[in-house]
Design a protein around this motif. Structure first.
Motif, PDB file in Angstrom:
ATOM      1  N   SER A   1       0.861  -1.237   0.088  1.00 35.15           N
ATOM      2  CA  SER A   1      -0.120   0.177   0.057  1.00 35.15           C
ATOM      3  C   SER A   1       0.660   1.212   0.075  1.00 35.15           C
ATOM      4  O   SER A   1       0.692   1.913  -0.571  1.00 35.15           O
ATOM      5  CB  SER A   1      -0.922  -0.042   1.188  1.00 35.15           C
ATOM      6  OG  SER A   1      -1.820  -1.186   1.188  1.00 35.15           O
ATOM      7  N   ALA A   2       2.018   1.408   0.877  1.00 37.96           N
ATOM      8  CA  ALA A   2       2.714   2.510   0.892  1.00 37.96           C
ATOM      9  C   ALA A   2       3.544   2.392  -0.328  1.00 37.96           C
ATOM     10  O   ALA A   2       3.705   3.807  -0.895  1.00 37.96           O
ATOM     11  CB  ALA A   2       3.847   2.325   1.848  1.00 37.96           C
ATOM     12  N   ILE A   3       4.106   1.585  -1.276  1.00 40.03           N
ATOM     13  CA  ILE A   3       4.521   1.699  -2.512  1.00 40.03           C
ATOM     14  C   ILE A   3       3.550   2.319  -3.383  1.00 40.03           C
ATOM     15  O   ILE A   3       4.032   3.151  -4.272  1.00 40.03           O
ATOM     16  CB  ILE A   3       5.361   0.523  -2.840  1.00 40.03           C
ATOM     17  CG1 ILE A   3       6.359   0.346  -1.915  1.00 40.03           C
ATOM     18  CG2 ILE A   3       6.007   0.417  -4.284  1.00 40.03           C
ATOM     19  CD1 ILE A   3       7.170  -1.095  -2.082  1.00 40.03           C
ATOM     20  N   GLU A   4       2.484   1.348  -3.394  1.00 39.19           N
ATOM     21  CA  GLU A   4       1.391   2.011  -4.550  1.00 39.19           C
ATOM     22  C   GLU A   4       0.859   3.525  -4.560  1.00 39.19           C
ATOM     23  O   GLU A   4       0.241   3.830  -5.361  1.00 39.19           O
ATOM     24  CB  GLU A   4       0.429   0.939  -4.661  1.00 39.19           C
ATOM     25  CG  GLU A   4       0.788  -0.426  -5.000  1.00 39.19           C
ATOM     26  CD  GLU A   4      -0.315  -1.441  -5.316  1.00 39.19           C
ATOM     27  OE1 GLU A   4      -1.226  -1.090  -4.541  1.00 39.19           O
ATOM     28  OE2 GLU A   4       0.152  -2.473  -5.947  1.00 39.19           O
ATOM     29  N   ALA A   5       1.208   3.911  -3.234  1.00 35.05           N
ATOM     30  CA  ALA A   5       0.532   5.359  -2.875  1.00 35.05           C
ATOM     31  C   ALA A   5       1.531   6.469  -3.520  1.00 35.05           C
ATOM     32  O   ALA A   5       1.178   7.436  -3.514  1.00 35.05           O
ATOM     33  CB  ALA A   5       0.594   5.626  -1.554  1.00 35.05           C
ATOM     34  N   LEU A   6       2.684   5.894  -3.911  1.00 35.31           N
ATOM     35  CA  LEU A   6       3.538   6.925  -4.506  1.00 35.31           C
ATOM     36  C   LEU A   6       3.100   7.360  -5.951  1.00 35.31           C
ATOM     37  O   LEU A   6       2.654   6.608  -6.882  1.00 35.31           O
ATOM     38  CB  LEU A   6       5.047   6.385  -4.919  1.00 35.31           C
ATOM     39  CG  LEU A   6       5.672   6.189  -3.502  1.00 35.31           C
ATOM     40  CD1 LEU A   6       7.234   5.423  -4.123  1.00 35.31           C
ATOM     41  CD2 LEU A   6       6.121   7.331  -3.021  1.00 35.31           C
TER      42      LEU A   6
ATOM     43  N   GLN B   1       5.808   6.243   6.192  1.00 31.56           N
ATOM     44  CA  GLN B   1       4.167   5.812   6.398  1.00 31.56           C
ATOM     45  C   GLN B   1       4.041   4.211   6.769  1.00 31.56           C
ATOM     46  O   GLN B   1       3.139   4.264   7.371  1.00 31.56           O
ATOM     47  CB  GLN B   1       3.757   5.873   4.818  1.00 31.56           C
ATOM     48  CG  GLN B   1       3.860   7.336   4.279  1.00 31.56           C
ATOM     49  CD  GLN B   1       3.563   7.383   2.809  1.00 31.56           C
ATOM     50  OE1 GLN B   1       3.077   6.514   2.275  1.00 31.56           O
ATOM     51  NE2 GLN B   1       3.903   8.299   2.071  1.00 31.56           N
ATOM     52  N   MET B   2       5.210   3.659   6.641  1.00 26.50           N
ATOM     53  CA  MET B   2       5.026   2.122   6.828  1.00 26.50           C
ATOM     54  C   MET B   2       5.409   2.004   8.232  1.00 26.50           C
ATOM     55  O   MET B   2       4.996   1.056   8.915  1.00 26.50           O
ATOM     56  CB  MET B   2       5.867   1.181   6.171  1.00 26.50           C
ATOM     57  CG  MET B   2       5.472   1.184   4.484  1.00 26.50           C
ATOM     58  SD  MET B   2       6.463  -0.065   3.776  1.00 26.50           S
ATOM     59  CE  MET B   2       8.366   0.893   3.883  1.00 26.50           C
TER      60      MET B   2
ATOM     61  N   SER C   1       9.414  10.476  14.379  1.00 28.90           N
ATOM     62  CA  SER C   1       9.391  12.039  14.556  1.00 28.90           C
ATOM     63  C   SER C   1      10.849  12.595  13.791  1.00 28.90           C
ATOM     64  O   SER C   1      10.864  13.383  13.013  1.00 28.90           O
ATOM     65  CB  SER C   1       9.296  12.406  15.786  1.00 28.90           C
ATOM     66  OG  SER C   1       9.751  13.925  16.083  1.00 28.90           O
ATOM     67  N   ARG C   2      11.655  11.859  13.940  1.00 25.46           N
ATOM     68  CA  ARG C   2      13.175  12.025  13.368  1.00 25.46           C
ATOM     69  C   ARG C   2      12.811  11.898  11.762  1.00 25.46           C
ATOM     70  O   ARG C   2      13.423  12.889  10.918  1.00 25.46           O
ATOM     71  CB  ARG C   2      14.206  11.447  13.806  1.00 25.46           C
ATOM     72  CG  ARG C   2      14.679  11.581  15.211  1.00 25.46           C
ATOM     73  CD  ARG C   2      15.604  10.505  15.598  1.00 25.46           C
ATOM     74  NE  ARG C   2      16.910  10.771  14.882  1.00 25.46           N
ATOM     75  CZ  ARG C   2      17.953  11.808  15.243  1.00 25.46           C
ATOM     76  NH1 ARG C   2      17.681  12.497  16.196  1.00 25.46           N
ATOM     77  NH2 ARG C   2      18.994  11.776  14.314  1.00 25.46           N
ATOM     78  N   MET C   3      12.348  10.942  11.343  1.00 25.89           N
ATOM     79  CA  MET C   3      12.086  10.733   9.988  1.00 25.89           C
ATOM     80  C   MET C   3      11.138  11.966   9.220  1.00 25.89           C
ATOM     81  O   MET C   3      11.289  12.198   7.996  1.00 25.89           O
ATOM     82  CB  MET C   3      11.788   9.316   9.535  1.00 25.89           C
ATOM     83  CG  MET C   3      12.518   8.183   9.991  1.00 25.89           C
ATOM     84  SD  MET C   3      11.831   6.629  10.029  1.00 25.89           S
ATOM     85  CE  MET C   3      11.738   6.343   8.064  1.00 25.89           C
ATOM     86  N   THR C   4      10.212  12.164   9.875  1.00 19.75           N
ATOM     87  CA  THR C   4       9.308  13.230   9.300  1.00 19.75           C
ATOM     88  C   THR C   4       9.506  14.770   9.558  1.00 19.75           C
ATOM     89  O   THR C   4       8.923  15.508   9.265  1.00 19.75           O
ATOM     90  CB  THR C   4       7.980  12.648   9.562  1.00 19.75           C
ATOM     91  OG1 THR C   4       7.754  12.960  11.140  1.00 19.75           O
ATOM     92  CG2 THR C   4       7.370  11.447   9.036  1.00 19.75           C
ATOM     93  N   ARG C   5      10.759  15.161  10.467  1.00 17.82           N
ATOM     94  CA  ARG C   5      11.162  16.437  10.718  1.00 17.82           C
ATOM     95  C   ARG C   5      11.129  17.079   9.713  1.00 17.82           C
ATOM     96  O   ARG C   5      10.812  18.290   9.468  1.00 17.82           O
ATOM     97  CB  ARG C   5      12.470  16.262  11.602  1.00 17.82           C
ATOM     98  CG  ARG C   5      12.597  17.440  12.357  1.00 17.82           C
ATOM     99  CD  ARG C   5      14.060  17.645  12.929  1.00 17.82           C
ATOM    100  NE  ARG C   5      13.942  16.585  14.117  1.00 17.82           N
ATOM    101  CZ  ARG C   5      14.693  15.848  15.110  1.00 17.82           C
ATOM    102  NH1 ARG C   5      16.015  16.334  14.884  1.00 17.82           N
ATOM    103  NH2 ARG C   5      14.405  15.238  15.948  1.00 17.82           N
ATOM    104  N   TYR C   6      11.933  16.630   8.642  1.00 18.03           N
ATOM    105  CA  TYR C   6      12.055  17.730   7.322  1.00 18.03           C
ATOM    106  C   TYR C   6      10.719  18.060   6.589  1.00 18.03           C
ATOM    107  O   TYR C   6      10.265  19.219   6.130  1.00 18.03           O
ATOM    108  CB  TYR C   6      12.877  16.948   6.095  1.00 18.03           C
ATOM    109  CG  TYR C   6      11.902  15.671   5.539  1.00 18.03           C
ATOM    110  CD1 TYR C   6      11.381  16.065   4.130  1.00 18.03           C
ATOM    111  CD2 TYR C   6      11.960  14.531   5.977  1.00 18.03           C
ATOM    112  CE1 TYR C   6      10.645  15.140   3.496  1.00 18.03           C
ATOM    113  CE2 TYR C   6      11.333  13.534   5.261  1.00 18.03           C
ATOM    114  CZ  TYR C   6      10.793  13.615   4.215  1.00 18.03           C
ATOM    115  OH  TYR C   6       9.903  12.697   3.366  1.00 18.03           O
TER     116      TYR C   6
END
Length: 221
Positions: free
Chosen positions: A107-112, A142-143, A210-215
């Motif tokens: 699902s995460a890959i197909e959402a790209l 997302q995963m 949180s660290r991964m989505t900080r940007y």
């Protein structure tokens, strides 16, 4: 509250917790590998293999984990296939959780957006470069949350393995109860340990997310 019973049982409970962690780490890694392969196959396999994978996923998702454990431990020996209790535990958890993991990854890959795949082809990126440089940086955040939820479920479900004599945490708890005759104290200790372990995993995952989505938050500001 019989504190002496708890103190007496701590060494054996500690050994059981270590066994549970070892078993769950192996099962989680196997589930991630098999789930990742399933996700890729579901997106690229021929119709024949796609039907087989969907049949396997449908059967697994429809069965309780306990039934899978019983099939591996009690039914396979009828066909001269005998597996040790730890192997049954790892295999049952892997077979049960891999389809869930496959759906999360797929699902995460197909959402790209499709435009990103087209840009990768225009740039001449190889499949491995696409996964490393484009897909994973965007899909991992997302995963992460659903995958961590599945791993916590895997840890909790590992308690079922005591039924087939896997010497993990719940097995050690049952042995401690037979020695101390203090079920309330032992089961409260077990519940507290499971809560602390899963809360720690959830806290670490939230920090990593949180660290991964900080940007992304930085871009919004």
């Amino acid at each position: 509250m019989d504190w002496q019973a708890i103190l007496t049982s701590l060494p054996s409970l500690g050994d059981g917790m270590i066994a549970t962690l070892q078993l769950c780490i192996v099962a989680a890694l196997c589930s991630l590998v098999w789930g990742g392969l399933m996700a890729l196959l579901l997106m690229r396999a021929s119709p024949f293999w796609l039907r087989l994978l969907n049949l396997y996923s449908g059967l697994t998702l429809a069965l309780p984990l306990l039934v899978v454990i019983y099939l591996l431990y009690f039914v396979l020996p009828e066909y001269d296939i005998t597996l040790s209790s730890p192997v049954v535990g790892v295999l049952a958890l892997t077979l049960y959780y891999a389809p869930y993991i496959a759906q999360v990854i797929r699902s995460a890959i197909e959402a790209l957006p499709k435009g990103q795949w087209e840009a990768c082809r225009v740039l001449g990126l190889s499949r491995s470069e696409q996964l490393r440089d484009v897909v994973l940086p965007q899909t991992l955040p997302q995963m992460l949350s659903p995958l961590v939820g599945l791993m916590i479920g895997l840890i909790k479900d590992s308690a079922l393995l005591s039924i087939v004599s896997v010497q993990e945490f719940m097995y050690a708890a049952k042995q401690a109860i037979s020695d101390t005759y203090a079920p309330l104290e032992i089961y409260l200790t077990v519940a507290l340990c499971y809560w602390l372990l899963n809360s720690l995993i959830d806290w670490l995952a939230r920090g990593l997310e949180s660290r991964m989505t900080r940007y992304r938050r930085g871009m919004q500001h």
